[in-house]
Structures are given as structure tokens and as C-alpha cells.
Enzyme design. Sequence first.
Site: not given
Ligand code: ASP
Length: 339
Positions: A67-68, A96, A117, A150
Site C-alpha cells: 500500500r505505501t 558493493k 522505507r 510511520h
Molecule cells: N503496513 C503497515 C506498516 O508498514 C502495517 C503493518 O505492516 O502491519 O507498518
Amino acid sequence: MPPLQPEAAPLFHVIDPRVFDRAQLDDLCDLTTRVRLLAKHPEGARFLLGLLPDRRAMLYFVQPSTRTFLSFNNACHVLGIRTSEIRDPSTSSEVKGESFEDSIRTFSSYVDVIVMRTPRSGEAARAADLMNRIPRPVPIINAGSGQDQHPTQALLDIYTLDRSFEEQGGIDGKVIGLMGDLKRGRTVRSLCYLMKNYRNVRLVLIAPEQFALEPDIKAHLRENNIPFVDRARLADVLPDLDAIYVTRMQSEWDTAGETGRVNYADYSITSENLGRMKQTAVIMHPLPRGPEIAPAVDDDPRAVYWRQERNGMWMRVAILLKIFRADGVVRDFDISALN
Ligand code: ASP
């Protein structure tokens, strides 16, 4: 919704949810709604697409994300921002031996914003620190840093709560349950940080003892006079809640099968316990879900997690607009002329 806050400060990095005040949150929520409504009309969608075609974004996602990643990618595309991505660290020069700092600096040479991320806590903050020391810094957006934070998820959660309680006086005064793996789940940690902006909110923390919310976040709640109680079972508190924010057990962090010892019945929403919830309550989940929400619950009007997921894209459009200071033209667009 309160009036616009045209003077709300522009954003640069989005790392720590504690920097947001109520005016900025209301402003972001308002902007998100405007974008959502604009995008429904072909003319509005074309207007958005023409706003930032000269900008480029790097999506550096080296921890799993559905999703993100997709919502940021599509939020960029809504605004005409072109994207490049690294999703697998084995394809980057980090294998490397290039340092994290050098890699981030390299990305910043080619783009105007880095959305990142990583599995390690604190790395987005490290990247932002680096940017603050180099001649051509670009904004860093934390799209999930280890078990830590997050922030953009918390912003979309606030938007979803705000929208859900539009007819009930907003988030102020609500009793919000936070359930599941509160220790290792970063979304609840970030959401707790934003709660200081709402009046008389009470939190109910529902988690197995081994996955209780960490002391640093509890200390933050105390310092900001946000009342909270710990409860071991959902059944004890369900009728009192205005919202229940369900999270999954973060089994990817298990070292000795900790998740396997959880009695899911105490931390799950099923069709049976829906009857004990307020008619006006909302059920949220950052997704992906495990067994903690039965699929049959999806049909209940109080289940808003699919809407929450979609809100994520619109909130991320709003964040990008703020970062690139293109929010003013969106506010000036007369949406009523489209109807
Ligand atoms: N998608 C959310 C996160 O990246 C929640 C989860 O993974 O549980 O933290």
C-alpha cells in the site's frame, strides 16, 4: 471541518509525527479532501496532473510494502511527478559496500524528493540529517522505519478518523481503542504522537502483555495529558469504543515464535462481536490484515479500512503538494465550477 489555514507552515522532511500541530493537521485534511474531490472530475484530474511535471521522486523501499509503495507511486503520478525506484537492496551499490549515507546522497543528485522505507529504525532521520548538511538537500519522507515510525500512515489515519467523525464533532472527545501488536507495530506509535492535537481523546490499549505499547510512547502520552488504560481483552471494552484501530501481530520480528502464543480470540473483530459495538463506531486497520479481522466484517458499514487505504493515496498527494508548495493553487481552484 475548521476553516483553511493558509498560513500553515510548508513541509520539508516528514520524519517525526510530533512536529505536526493541529493547524497543520486540519490543513492537510482539508487539502486531502480537495484533492479527492478534484480527482473525481476529468478536468480536475488533468489540473492535478499538470501541477508538478518538472519534479522527480525516488521511491527507495527496501522493506516489503504494498500500500505505501503503490499509494506514493500513484500519488506522484496524480501530480505528474515522475518516479524511479529501488525495491531490492541487492540491486543497489550498497551490496558493493557503499554506505547508507553515500547511497542516499546519490539518490538526491537525481531527484527532488526521496520517499524511503527501511527495516532499520532511525534511518529516515539519518537521511534527513545528511540532507541538512549537503549543498543540494532534497526532502526525505519516512514511509516506515523499522519498528519505529510511520508518519504518513498516521496522517492518513487521522484523515480517516476525521472524516468518519465529521457528523459527530470530529476526533475531539472520542474513545479510541488501539489493538494488537502495540510493541512492534510502528503505525500505532506514530498515531499516538498525533493524538496530542485533539482534545479529550481517551485511548484504550488492548494488547497481549508481551506486545504492550513501549514505555517511551506511554511517557509521551503522560507528558501530553492523554489518558490511556491497558486492557488485556477486546471483549472487556468493545461497547465503550468510538473507534477500534486493529493491527496485526508483527510476526516478521519474532525471534522465538512469540506470535504463535497469542490467543487471537482476544484481539480480533468477528461478525459475532460486531453486535456489541456502538452503531457509530468505526473499525480501522493499516493493513495487511491477518486473522484479527474476519473477512465477513468487511460488509459492515463500520468497517472503514478499505476507505482508509484509499485515503492514503489522497493524503500522500496532499503531503507532496505541501512539500512542493503547490497547495495554494489547489486551494484557489473553484471545485464548484466542475459540478
Ligand atoms: N503496513 C503497515 C506498516 O508498514 C502495517 C503493518 O505492516 O502491519 O507498518
